[in-house]
Each structure stands twice: as C-alpha cells, then as structure tokens.
Scaffold this motif. Structure first.
Motif, PDB file in Angstrom:
ATOM      1  N   ARG A   1      48.771  46.711  44.919  1.00  0.00           N
ATOM      2  CA  ARG A   1      49.589  46.807  45.673  1.00  0.00           C
ATOM      3  C   ARG A   1      50.088  45.410  46.318  1.00  0.00           C
ATOM      4  N   GLY A   2      49.201  44.608  46.448  1.00  0.00           N
ATOM      5  CA  GLY A   2      49.553  43.217  46.823  1.00  0.00           C
ATOM      6  C   GLY A   2      49.452  42.170  45.982  1.00  0.00           C
ATOM      7  N   GLY A   3      48.879  42.373  44.643  1.00  0.00           N
ATOM      8  CA  GLY A   3      49.048  41.238  43.545  1.00  0.00           C
ATOM      9  C   GLY A   3      48.279  41.918  42.331  1.00  0.00           C
ATOM     10  N   TYR A   4      47.656  40.976  41.656  1.00  0.00           N
ATOM     11  CA  TYR A   4      46.856  41.346  40.618  1.00  0.00           C
ATOM     12  C   TYR A   4      45.990  40.081  39.911  1.00  0.00           C
ATOM     13  N   SER A   5      44.864  40.714  39.568  1.00  0.00           N
ATOM     14  CA  SER A   5      43.639  39.622  39.098  1.00  0.00           C
ATOM     15  C   SER A   5      43.060  40.383  38.211  1.00  0.00           C
ATOM     16  N   ALA A   6      42.664  39.810  37.014  1.00  0.00           N
ATOM     17  CA  ALA A   6      41.815  40.554  36.015  1.00  0.00           C
ATOM     18  C   ALA A   6      40.325  40.864  36.565  1.00  0.00           C
ATOM     19  N   ASP A   7      40.066  40.088  37.650  1.00  0.00           N
ATOM     20  CA  ASP A   7      38.748  40.446  38.358  1.00  0.00           C
ATOM     21  C   ASP A   7      38.557  41.610  39.142  1.00  0.00           C
ATOM     22  N   TYR A   8      39.665  42.566  39.192  1.00  0.00           N
ATOM     23  CA  TYR A   8      39.712  43.904  39.613  1.00  0.00           C
ATOM     24  C   TYR A   8      38.775  44.796  38.945  1.00  0.00           C
TER      25      TYR A   8
ATOM     26  N   VAL B   1      36.162  43.578  37.160  1.00  0.00           N
ATOM     27  CA  VAL B   1      34.613  43.337  37.543  1.00  0.00           C
ATOM     28  C   VAL B   1      34.333  43.830  38.782  1.00  0.00           C
ATOM     29  N   GLN B   2      35.147  43.941  39.801  1.00  0.00           N
ATOM     30  CA  GLN B   2      35.089  44.491  41.126  1.00  0.00           C
ATOM     31  C   GLN B   2      34.903  45.944  41.146  1.00  0.00           C
ATOM     32  N   LEU B   3      35.428  46.708  40.407  1.00  0.00           N
ATOM     33  CA  LEU B   3      35.222  47.773  40.143  1.00  0.00           C
ATOM     34  C   LEU B   3      34.377  48.439  39.217  1.00  0.00           C
ATOM     35  N   LEU B   4      34.086  47.858  38.192  1.00  0.00           N
ATOM     36  CA  LEU B   4      33.201  48.530  37.148  1.00  0.00           C
ATOM     37  C   LEU B   4      32.103  47.490  36.659  1.00  0.00           C
ATOM     38  N   GLY B   5      31.908  46.138  37.328  1.00  0.00           N
ATOM     39  CA  GLY B   5      30.985  45.243  37.089  1.00  0.00           C
ATOM     40  C   GLY B   5      31.015  44.195  35.858  1.00  0.00           C
ATOM     41  N   LYS B   6      32.154  44.599  35.218  1.00  0.00           N
ATOM     42  CA  LYS B   6      31.969  43.767  33.996  1.00  0.00           C
ATOM     43  C   LYS B   6      33.640  43.473  33.695  1.00  0.00           C
ATOM     44  N   SER B   7      33.899  42.300  32.860  1.00  0.00           N
ATOM     45  CA  SER B   7      35.282  41.664  32.660  1.00  0.00           C
ATOM     46  C   SER B   7      35.815  42.696  31.729  1.00  0.00           C
ATOM     47  N   VAL B   8      37.258  42.456  31.969  1.00  0.00           N
ATOM     48  CA  VAL B   8      38.045  43.444  31.011  1.00  0.00           C
ATOM     49  C   VAL B   8      37.899  43.262  29.662  1.00  0.00           C
ATOM     50  N   ASP B   9      37.692  41.940  29.269  1.00  0.00           N
ATOM     51  CA  ASP B   9      37.451  41.716  27.867  1.00  0.00           C
ATOM     52  C   ASP B   9      36.015  42.326  27.279  1.00  0.00           C
ATOM     53  N   GLN B  10      34.928  42.625  28.050  1.00  0.00           N
ATOM     54  CA  GLN B  10      33.795  43.099  27.732  1.00  0.00           C
ATOM     55  C   GLN B  10      33.807  44.504  27.520  1.00  0.00           C
ATOM     56  N   LEU B  11      34.685  45.170  28.511  1.00  0.00           N
ATOM     57  CA  LEU B  11      34.764  46.553  28.775  1.00  0.00           C
ATOM     58  C   LEU B  11      35.578  46.944  27.339  1.00  0.00           C
ATOM     59  N   TRP B  12      36.500  45.969  26.974  1.00  0.00           N
ATOM     60  CA  TRP B  12      37.307  46.445  25.697  1.00  0.00           C
ATOM     61  C   TRP B  12      36.299  46.286  24.603  1.00  0.00           C
ATOM     62  N   ARG B  13      35.511  45.547  24.386  1.00  0.00           N
ATOM     63  CA  ARG B  13      34.639  45.392  23.394  1.00  0.00           C
ATOM     64  C   ARG B  13      33.515  46.522  23.363  1.00  0.00           C
ATOM     65  N   ASP B  14      32.986  47.017  24.516  1.00  0.00           N
ATOM     66  CA  ASP B  14      32.359  48.150  24.639  1.00  0.00           C
ATOM     67  C   ASP B  14      33.284  49.184  24.320  1.00  0.00           C
ATOM     68  N   TYR B  15      34.238  49.437  24.756  1.00  0.00           N
ATOM     69  CA  TYR B  15      35.105  50.441  24.284  1.00  0.00           C
ATOM     70  C   TYR B  15      35.346  50.720  22.778  1.00  0.00           C
ATOM     71  N   LYS B  16      35.822  49.534  22.221  1.00  0.00           N
ATOM     72  CA  LYS B  16      35.816  49.582  20.799  1.00  0.00           C
ATOM     73  C   LYS B  16      34.748  49.928  19.936  1.00  0.00           C
ATOM     74  N   ALA B  17      33.439  49.527  20.564  1.00  0.00           N
ATOM     75  CA  ALA B  17      32.063  49.629  19.980  1.00  0.00           C
ATOM     76  C   ALA B  17      31.831  51.186  20.060  1.00  0.00           C
ATOM     77  N   LYS B  18      31.987  52.004  21.190  1.00  0.00           N
ATOM     78  CA  LYS B  18      31.863  53.274  21.548  1.00  0.00           C
ATOM     79  C   LYS B  18      32.438  53.965  20.244  1.00  0.00           C
ATOM     80  N   TYR B  19      33.578  53.661  19.768  1.00  0.00           N
ATOM     81  CA  TYR B  19      34.640  54.367  18.600  1.00  0.00           C
ATOM     82  C   TYR B  19      34.213  53.861  17.319  1.00  0.00           C
ATOM     83  N   GLY B  20      33.498  52.838  17.165  1.00  0.00           N
ATOM     84  CA  GLY B  20      33.372  52.512  15.699  1.00  0.00           C
ATOM     85  C   GLY B  20      34.346  51.474  15.473  1.00  0.00           C
ATOM     86  N   ASN B  21      35.176  50.995  16.237  1.00  0.00           N
ATOM     87  CA  ASN B  21      36.372  50.136  15.822  1.00  0.00           C
ATOM     88  C   ASN B  21      36.270  48.635  16.483  1.00  0.00           C
TER      89      ASN B  21
END
Length: 225
Positions: free
Chosen positions: A196-203, A205-225
């Motif tokens: 609502r007030g701005g944007y940061s990739a750190d959101y 981290v704040q919500l899921l405890g990991k960077s968005v790049d790490q989450l993307w890697r985890d996501y790809k690994a989950k589906y074997g991609n």
C-alpha cells in the motif's frame, strides 16, 4: 447479551454488503455490430458482466482480507468497455477495457474466458501496487493468482514450477505466489497490504523468512525444475 452480539454481527454483515453494492458497475459495448460486439451481446451479455464484476469484487476483498473500507482503495464506480482494440484487456484506474477482437476470435468457451479476464482486471482495480515501485511482473502475477484461486485458470497456463524468473509475470508468477501462499496462509494478502505504501523485496523475508530469490530456488527444486 447473546442477542446483542448477534445484532452487532448482523450490522457488520449489512455494512459489508452495503459497501459492496455501493460500488457502481457500468458496462458499455462500444463494438456494436462487429463480430466481437455481437458475440459479446449473444454469449456474455451486460447483466452477466455486471454480476461478474460484483462477484469478483467480493472475492478479491475476501482473498486480500480487506474487511473494512479503510483497507481498500476508494473506488465508487467501475466502468467496463467492450471495444475494438489489440490484445486482450487492460485496466486504467477504475476503467477496464476488453478487446472485442479477442472475443470474436476466441475458439473456446468465451463466457468462461472473459469471466477469468474480468477477475484479473478487477484485481488491478483493487490491488495496491507499491506506489508504482513494485515489479510489473509481480502486479500481473497477483492478478493471475486471484484468477487461479477463483478456479478460472485456463488450460494453456504453465504448470507449477515452470518459468525463468519469479517476476516473469502472469501465470508463472501466479504459480510461484501460490507456492508462497502455501508456506504461509494469507501471504499474498499480507504482501498486498505491505504494498500500500511502497515496495521492497525484503517483504518476502519479513513474511517468509527467506529472500525471494531463495524462495524461487526452493520452488523450482520442489518441482524438479
């Protein structure tokens, strides 16, 4: 006391319903007697489009956990125009423009397809965009996430785990956001609130405890991609 609490609950429900109906929906078919305009009139129709807009608003407010007027954008009216143009649809503020050419050429169930398109575009009306700072792919991904959760994802969308970047947009990002939402129920709603007030990739981290790049890697690994 029980009767009083029931009455309060009823008032809250009534207030919510009144706020939904307070939004005015106007649909105009500018395509007239063209193939797309005629198909819209025969297979989709203005009353159904209005009903879809209202249903989409209710669904989006619930999904985004926007339970009060202060949680939402102040939008009094939404106008939809069916018109001859390239592409599929776009939204500018509270105006949604849908391509009659796309309607004319669509080979499947056009009513279901346009319902999904309207859920996507209505998300743009109501979502926060980080004051223009959020990646465009994320904005489009959230809109397709809403379409996905509404059960309106078309068959041509990519499957989970596909795509090259988390912010690639549309179905790719929608699938990634669905994965993130599975890690923390309500994640997308909370992310939207933060935007609502701005944007940061750190959101992420704040919500899921990991960077968005790490989450993307985890996501790809989950589906074997």
């Amino acid at each position: 006391m029980a009767h009083f609490m029931f009455f309060l609950s009823f008032l809250l429900l009534l207030t919510g319903l009144q706020s939904i109906h307070a939004v005015q929906y106007q649909v105009t078919n500018r395509a007239g007697n063209t193939d797309g305009g005629t198909r819209f009139t025969n297979e989709i129709r203005i009353p159904y489009t209005r009903q879809t807009l209202e249903a989409a608003t209710t669904f989006i407010w619930r999904l985004f956990q926007q339970t009060t007027a202060t949680d939402r954008k102040n939008v009094a009216a939404v106008n939809v125009f069916i018109e001859n143009m390239d592409g599929v649809a776009y939204t500018s503020n509270n105006e949604i423009h849908v391509s009659a050419d796309y309607i004319a050429k669509y080979s499947g169930n056009v009513k279901v397809e346009i319902t999904g398109v309207l859920y996507h575009e209505m998300t743009h009306v109501w979502q926060w965009n980080g004051n223009g700072q959020a990646p465009g792919g994320l904005i489009e991904g959230i809109a397709d996430f809403v379409r996905l959760k509404a059960g309106l994802a078309p068959s041509h969308w990519v499957g989970p785990g596909k795509g090259d970047r988390w912010d690639q947009g549309y179905d790719v990002t929608a699938r990634f956001l669905d994965y993130c939402n599975s890690l923390r129920n309500g994640f997308v709603a909370e992310l939207n609130k933060k935007m609502r007030g701005g944007y940061s990739a750190d959101y992420f981290v704040q919500l899921l405890g990991k960077s968005v790049d790490q989450l993307w890697r985890d996501y790809k690994a989950k589906y074997g991609n």
